[in-house]
Design a protein around this motif. Sequence first.
Motif, PDB file in Angstrom:
ATOM      1  N   LYS A 505       0.787  -1.235  -0.086  1.00  0.00           N
ATOM      2  CA  LYS A 505       0.131  -0.199   0.189  1.00  0.00           C
ATOM      3  C   LYS A 505       0.809   1.326  -0.114  1.00  0.00           C
ATOM      4  O   LYS A 505       1.927   1.305   0.090  1.00  0.00           O
ATOM      5  N   THR A 506       0.010   2.389  -0.045  1.00  0.00           N
ATOM      6  CA  THR A 506       0.894   3.713  -0.176  1.00  0.00           C
ATOM      7  C   THR A 506       1.173   4.216   1.041  1.00  0.00           C
ATOM      8  O   THR A 506       0.447   4.026   2.078  1.00  0.00           O
ATOM      9  N   SER A 507       2.109   5.040   1.042  1.00  0.00           N
ATOM     10  CA  SER A 507       2.546   5.790   2.421  1.00  0.00           C
ATOM     11  C   SER A 507       1.300   6.702   2.936  1.00  0.00           C
ATOM     12  O   SER A 507       0.461   7.229   2.099  1.00  0.00           O
ATOM     13  N   PRO A 654      12.208   3.010 -14.437  1.00  0.00           N
ATOM     14  CA  PRO A 654      11.362   3.969 -13.479  1.00  0.00           C
ATOM     15  C   PRO A 654      11.719   3.490 -12.285  1.00  0.00           C
ATOM     16  O   PRO A 654      11.704   2.341 -11.960  1.00  0.00           O
ATOM     17  N   VAL A 655      11.773   4.564 -11.367  1.00  0.00           N
ATOM     18  CA  VAL A 655      12.168   4.237  -9.973  1.00  0.00           C
ATOM     19  C   VAL A 655      10.531   4.724  -9.262  1.00  0.00           C
ATOM     20  O   VAL A 655       9.982   5.657  -9.512  1.00  0.00           O
ATOM     21  N   LEU A 656       9.817   3.537  -8.588  1.00  0.00           N
ATOM     22  CA  LEU A 656       8.457   3.870  -8.040  1.00  0.00           C
ATOM     23  C   LEU A 656       8.736   4.680  -6.679  1.00  0.00           C
ATOM     24  O   LEU A 656       9.760   4.492  -5.943  1.00  0.00           O
ATOM     25  N   GLN A 657       7.646   5.566  -6.418  1.00  0.00           N
ATOM     26  CA  GLN A 657       7.622   6.226  -4.989  1.00  0.00           C
ATOM     27  C   GLN A 657       6.283   6.211  -4.709  1.00  0.00           C
ATOM     28  O   GLN A 657       5.239   6.215  -5.536  1.00  0.00           O
ATOM     29  N   GLY A 658       5.986   6.458  -3.303  1.00  0.00           N
ATOM     30  CA  GLY A 658       4.719   6.469  -2.726  1.00  0.00           C
ATOM     31  C   GLY A 658       4.331   5.369  -2.069  1.00  0.00           C
ATOM     32  O   GLY A 658       3.433   5.402  -1.434  1.00  0.00           O
ATOM     33  N   LEU A 659       5.156   4.251  -2.136  1.00  0.00           N
ATOM     34  CA  LEU A 659       4.872   2.913  -1.595  1.00  0.00           C
ATOM     35  C   LEU A 659       5.416   2.955   0.007  1.00  0.00           C
ATOM     36  O   LEU A 659       6.433   3.633   0.180  1.00  0.00           O
ATOM     37  N   ASN A 660       4.938   2.282   1.002  1.00  0.00           N
ATOM     38  CA  ASN A 660       5.272   2.100   2.118  1.00  0.00           C
ATOM     39  C   ASN A 660       6.722   1.542   2.221  1.00  0.00           C
ATOM     40  O   ASN A 660       7.479   1.770   3.326  1.00  0.00           O
TER      41      ASN A 660
END
Length: 690
Positions: A505-507, A654-660
């Motif tokens: 899930k997201t942060s 791509p570098v993913l961001q926003g995940l826990n």
Amino acid sequence: MKSIYIASNTKNAGSLLITTGMMDIISRKIHKIGFFKPIISNQKKTDPDIEFIRSRYNIDIPYEECYGFDIPYIEMMIAKESTDELLEELITKYKSLEEKYDFIVCLGIQRPFLKQSFDFDINIKIAQNFASSYIDVINAKDMELSDIVESAAINKHSITSQKCFHFATFINRIDESIYSELKKEIQDENVFFLQEIKELDTPTIGDIIDNLQAKPIVLDFHDRSRLVKQIKVAALTLDNFLDRIEDGDLVVVPADRSEIIVGLICAAESSSFAKISGIIMPFNMQLHTNVLKLIEGIKSFHIPIISVDTDTYTTVKNIDATKATLKASDERKIALSLGLFNQNVDINRIESRIELKSSDVMTPMMFEYKIFYMAKKEKKKIVLPESEDDRILRAAEIVLRNDLADIILLGDEIVVRQRSLQLGIDISKAKIIDPLQSEKAEAYAHSFYQLRKAKGISLEAAKDTMHNKTYFATMMVHSGDVDAMVSGASHTTAETIRPALQIIKTSPDVTIVSSLFFICLETEVLIYADCAVNENPTAEELAQIAISTAKTALRFGIEPRIAMLSYSTGDSGSGEDVQKVRQATEIVKQREPSLLVEGPIQYDAAIDKDVAKKKLPGSKVAGEANIFIFPDLNTGNNIYKAVQRSTGAIAIGPVLQGLNKPVNDLSRGCSVVDIVNTVAITAIQAGQTS
């Protein structure tokens, strides 16, 4: 300090290995590095050390300016008692480089190559006249402990007594049996100890090809880095010879022994036999057309096959005389060399002694070295679920050798180990877990069921889902058994992200996962977002992408200056699309008032100072932006690919961001280098979130 001089008084001490390690340290912070070798063997032959350094570090110095003189000239000048004149000539050549470059690394000559017996150490004399700090490299192979200790002391005294600054001593090729005791004997923080690693002294197929001028018959790009551990001559029948092959053998067999060659091809595919390194055919004979047809029909794997003009005896003798070399194309050996260097050297101490100060310039190589250094400090556990992909296995080996992260591969251990042997790579340090046999599968299934039961999933379905390696790996991250996951070499972005959204899930502060690319231009690194995930983000989502990207930039030591891109700059335009960007910019300013952000702004005004002065005078971002937030996926994806292909820029992501917790996606067309870089970046992200 403007230069370092690296030299050894003995052959095969590993001076080039130490030079490579020092070049890596310096390259992280200094843009313009020069390389100079005062003495080469013969100016009629290309010096391999110079070519290696020029190629690996993209040094733009013409080859002729990278060296002083060759051995015949040096010996002639000394015999004529013209040492002072010789030194003046060397200084003139060196100074012309020093004027153009911020730092010079010099590699001295090994004294045994010089025929004359001098009453002085020519390397120390040259370093003294260059005002270079001196690094002494000692070859400890086959030396007694007491002799090593004495050599280190004598060499240091010799260097300092001649008013040359002793920077460090590297004692290389130390036998494991005396390694610990030697470190106790020499209590000097400027002495570094490196153990003997047999592979670094073992030639490769590439070395054999170059030394014997062999003709490739069947050869993949990666085959050149295969190790040649032993030589075997196929003088027996097939049934007797197969019992005698060992891993890493280079088999010498005439092309008309088709039964041997076919048998070796079958052995390579079988789990019952050792995996040879390759086949070399003497007499310049040609393979039978049916044997070639058989080889071409095997798509999964090929044994490298090369041929030479010489007879069997001469071929074996030439192979045996081939020495191991370090080549810029051999990432496996370079990774092993640098792994050895970095594990045994206090990098911070080296940097502080040189007093390196970061340059404003950031080249792709500097950025890569920077992320490698940061990843090594974090040393996280990264799971790679796609062990069936050869690129993943090759990348795993390089990551392990560079000591960037601990690697966990998912799959049948016997199958994965077998494949690594076929490829001639070493992943012995990787942990391999089979989701179908794992004792954690039951617990993961129950955890996944608890997470998704509200969505209607049954426990049985949850158990079935754990057979999917991407879901299993994501559960490993969620449960804390590993720190992060990298996937996507053989799966779509959706297949990589979907499990992460369902499980990790997201942060708390964001509602969407977004992506960015590090765009490495010739002298700077830019960040583009979002170019891979969100098709048409709202103003709120665009603001979240900008804030997430700024946080990611800070983790990598990049001070964010954000351009919210549009087809209009400032108040010059109107329309729904422009208004969305304007609104997103205001949200960013409200939530993160300390961030430098400008929008809406056109790309030219964001990156070009002259355009910025006309369109947005007084802006702290215009003309200086390093983060570019695109209004939609169509724009972002096209622009990043256009810049990448048109300018030759390196795009990392791509570098993913926003995940826990970190999960990163690979392109299905990714290279081994792309995977290694993504693992390094993921390790850094994991260090920030742990």
